[in-house]
Design a protein around this motif. Structure first.
Motif, mmCIF file in Angstrom:
data_model
loop_
_atom_site.group_PDB
_atom_site.id
_atom_site.type_symbol
_atom_site.label_atom_id
_atom_site.label_comp_id
_atom_site.label_asym_id
_atom_site.label_seq_id
_atom_site.Cartn_x
_atom_site.Cartn_y
_atom_site.Cartn_z
ATOM 1 N N PHE A 1 -6.321 -7.494 -6.444
ATOM 2 C CA PHE A 1 -5.634 -7.185 -7.701
ATOM 3 C C PHE A 1 -6.578 -6.520 -8.714
ATOM 4 C CE2 PHE A 1 -3.637 -11.026 -5.899
ATOM 5 C CZ PHE A 1 -2.381 -10.502 -5.617
ATOM 6 N N ALA A 2 -7.414 -5.589 -8.227
ATOM 7 C CA ALA A 2 -8.411 -4.941 -9.086
ATOM 8 C C ALA A 2 -7.766 -4.224 -10.260
ATOM 9 C CB ALA A 2 -9.250 -3.963 -8.269
ATOM 10 N N ASN A 3 -6.596 -3.625 -10.053
ATOM 11 C CA ASN A 3 -5.956 -2.882 -11.135
ATOM 12 C C ASN A 3 -5.482 -3.807 -12.257
ATOM 13 O OD1 ASN A 3 -5.155 -0.270 -12.111
ATOM 14 N ND2 ASN A 3 -3.031 -0.829 -11.706
ATOM 15 N N TRP A 4 -5.334 -5.083 -11.965
ATOM 16 C CA TRP A 4 -5.011 -6.085 -12.990
ATOM 17 C C TRP A 4 -6.273 -6.622 -13.661
ATOM 18 C CZ3 TRP A 4 -0.284 -8.567 -14.366
ATOM 19 C CH2 TRP A 4 0.840 -8.093 -13.669
ATOM 20 N N ARG A 5 -7.327 -6.794 -12.882
ATOM 21 C CA ARG A 5 -8.482 -7.575 -13.331
ATOM 22 C C ARG A 5 -9.608 -6.737 -13.941
ATOM 23 N NH1 ARG A 5 -10.435 -10.299 -8.223
ATOM 24 N NH2 ARG A 5 -11.895 -11.330 -9.655
ATOM 25 N N ALA A 6 -9.729 -5.473 -13.541
ATOM 26 C CA ALA A 6 -10.856 -4.653 -13.998
ATOM 27 C C ALA A 6 -10.583 -4.060 -15.380
ATOM 28 C CB ALA A 6 -11.121 -3.535 -12.996
ATOM 29 N N HIS A 7 -11.547 -4.180 -16.273
ATOM 30 C CA HIS A 7 -11.405 -3.552 -17.592
ATOM 31 C C HIS A 7 -11.808 -2.087 -17.562
ATOM 32 C CE1 HIS A 7 -15.783 -3.852 -18.090
ATOM 33 N NE2 HIS A 7 -15.690 -5.121 -17.743
ATOM 34 N N SER A 8 -12.591 -1.699 -16.535
ATOM 35 C CA SER A 8 -12.968 -0.304 -16.339
ATOM 36 C C SER A 8 -13.379 -0.132 -14.883
ATOM 37 C CB SER A 8 -14.107 0.100 -17.283
ATOM 38 O OG SER A 8 -15.208 -0.774 -17.164
ATOM 39 N N ALA A 9 -13.649 1.103 -14.499
ATOM 40 C CA ALA A 9 -14.023 1.376 -13.107
ATOM 41 C C ALA A 9 -14.991 2.543 -13.048
ATOM 42 C CB ALA A 9 -12.786 1.678 -12.268
ATOM 43 N N LEU A 10 -15.903 2.447 -12.083
ATOM 44 C CA LEU A 10 -16.836 3.536 -11.799
ATOM 45 C C LEU A 10 -16.397 4.229 -10.524
ATOM 46 C CD1 LEU A 10 -19.526 5.158 -11.916
ATOM 47 C CD2 LEU A 10 -20.609 3.216 -10.774
ATOM 48 N N TYR A 11 -16.277 5.558 -10.590
ATOM 49 C CA TYR A 11 -15.902 6.358 -9.428
ATOM 50 C C TYR A 11 -17.053 7.295 -9.053
ATOM 51 C CZ TYR A 11 -11.157 4.725 -10.131
ATOM 52 O OH TYR A 11 -10.047 3.925 -10.257
ATOM 53 N N VAL A 12 -17.382 7.308 -7.780
ATOM 54 C CA VAL A 12 -18.317 8.284 -7.237
ATOM 55 C C VAL A 12 -17.471 9.366 -6.571
ATOM 56 C CG1 VAL A 12 -20.260 8.687 -5.695
ATOM 57 C CG2 VAL A 12 -20.011 6.464 -6.830
ATOM 58 N N LEU A 13 -17.635 10.599 -7.019
ATOM 59 C CA LEU A 13 -16.790 11.700 -6.562
ATOM 60 C C LEU A 13 -17.632 12.773 -5.882
ATOM 61 C CD1 LEU A 13 -14.653 12.209 -9.817
ATOM 62 C CD2 LEU A 13 -14.195 10.646 -7.918
ATOM 63 N N GLU A 14 -17.032 13.427 -4.908
ATOM 64 C CA GLU A 14 -17.620 14.593 -4.262
ATOM 65 C C GLU A 14 -16.575 15.690 -4.166
ATOM 66 O OE1 GLU A 14 -19.144 13.683 -0.421
ATOM 67 O OE2 GLU A 14 -20.981 12.762 -1.176
ATOM 68 N N ARG A 15 -17.053 16.921 -4.111
ATOM 69 C CA ARG A 15 -16.144 18.049 -3.948
ATOM 70 C C ARG A 15 -15.543 18.034 -2.544
ATOM 71 N NH1 ARG A 15 -15.303 23.026 -6.355
ATOM 72 N NH2 ARG A 15 -14.426 24.596 -4.975
ATOM 73 N N ASN A 16 -14.265 18.361 -2.443
ATOM 74 C CA ASN A 16 -13.627 18.512 -1.140
ATOM 75 C C ASN A 16 -14.095 19.791 -0.474
ATOM 76 O OD1 ASN A 16 -11.895 16.292 -0.740
ATOM 77 N ND2 ASN A 16 -10.467 17.113 -2.232
#
Length: 224
Positions: free
Chosen positions: A192-207
């Motif tokens: 239930f991360a979308n309920w519990r997390a106040h923020s999120a870190l995303y690591v992104l790469e180009r397709n």
């Protein structure tokens, strides 16, 4: 003079900054877009031997970065990144800034012209405290992580973790890692991360142009 951007520091900035630093290879070329007072990239330069550049449009914060000895560029990211040469950075950082940008997808797509990877931190407006305030009080929420009244908020977009995953499906990039930030730590796998997390870190790469596995990888991230 550039328009003023309201600087919104992450209430868990020390946690967030440590997470970002751990994702960056020592000696990398790093650009911090919306860097505030440049404290994060100053650490990357001094502790991680990185070649850094900060981008900030607020004049006061820009001057503070310059005074701390960090190379700075004063620019409005709503106008794009045309001043920056292609593939000039290994990592781009966009921490607590994306939701303030007029056209966030355009900026994310443009980031991968100048950098190989991006580290993006965004608030999660689907956090349970936000939902509860809307349900019980029927008004725009104010929490410790979203401390502004609606008429003072620097945020122009309100997104959840689910929204960001969907945004990635529209862009020229893919999510390599999603780290929900719950309390004072990042959790690799959280129910239930979308309920519990106040923020999120995303690591992104180009397709890559022939990335036919994009939807599959995104779904694996969601279920991991």
């Amino acid at each position: 003079m550039c328009a003023k951007r309201i600087y919104m520091p992450d209430p868990r900035a020390a946690v967030t900054n440590d997470l970002i630093i751990r994702k960056i290879v020592e000696g990398s070329r790093v650009i911090d877009l919306g860097c505030g007072d440049a404290s994060l990239i100053k650490r990357l330069r001094d502790e991680h031997s990185c070649d850094v550049l900060g981008v900030e449009r607020d004049e006061e914060l820009f001057i503070r970065g310059i005074e701390s000895g960090v190379p700075m560029l004063q620019a409005d990211m709503n106008q794009g990144l045309d001043e920056l040469p292609a593939q000039s950075f290994d990592f781009a950082i966009l921490s607590q800034t994306l939701q303030q940008i007029d056209r966030p997808l355009d900026l994310l797509n443009e980031i991968f012209r100048i950098a190989r990877r991006a580290l993006v931190v965004v608030p999660n407006f689907a956090h349970w405290k936000v939902r509860l305030q809307i349900l019980l009080r029927g008004r725009a929420p104010v929490t410790s992580h979203l401390p502004y009244e609606w008429y003072e908020s620097p945020n122009v977009h309100f997104l959840s973790m689910v929204d960001f995953r969907e945004l990635a499906n529209e862009g020229n990039f893919k999510i390599v890692r999603e780290l929900p930030i719950i309390g004072s730590r990042a959790v690799k796998r959280a129910s239930f991360a979308n309920w519990r997390a106040h923020s999120a870190l995303y690591v992104l790469e180009r397709n890559s142009t022939d990335d036919s596995q994009k939807a599959t990888e995104s779904q694996q991230l969601v279920t991991a």
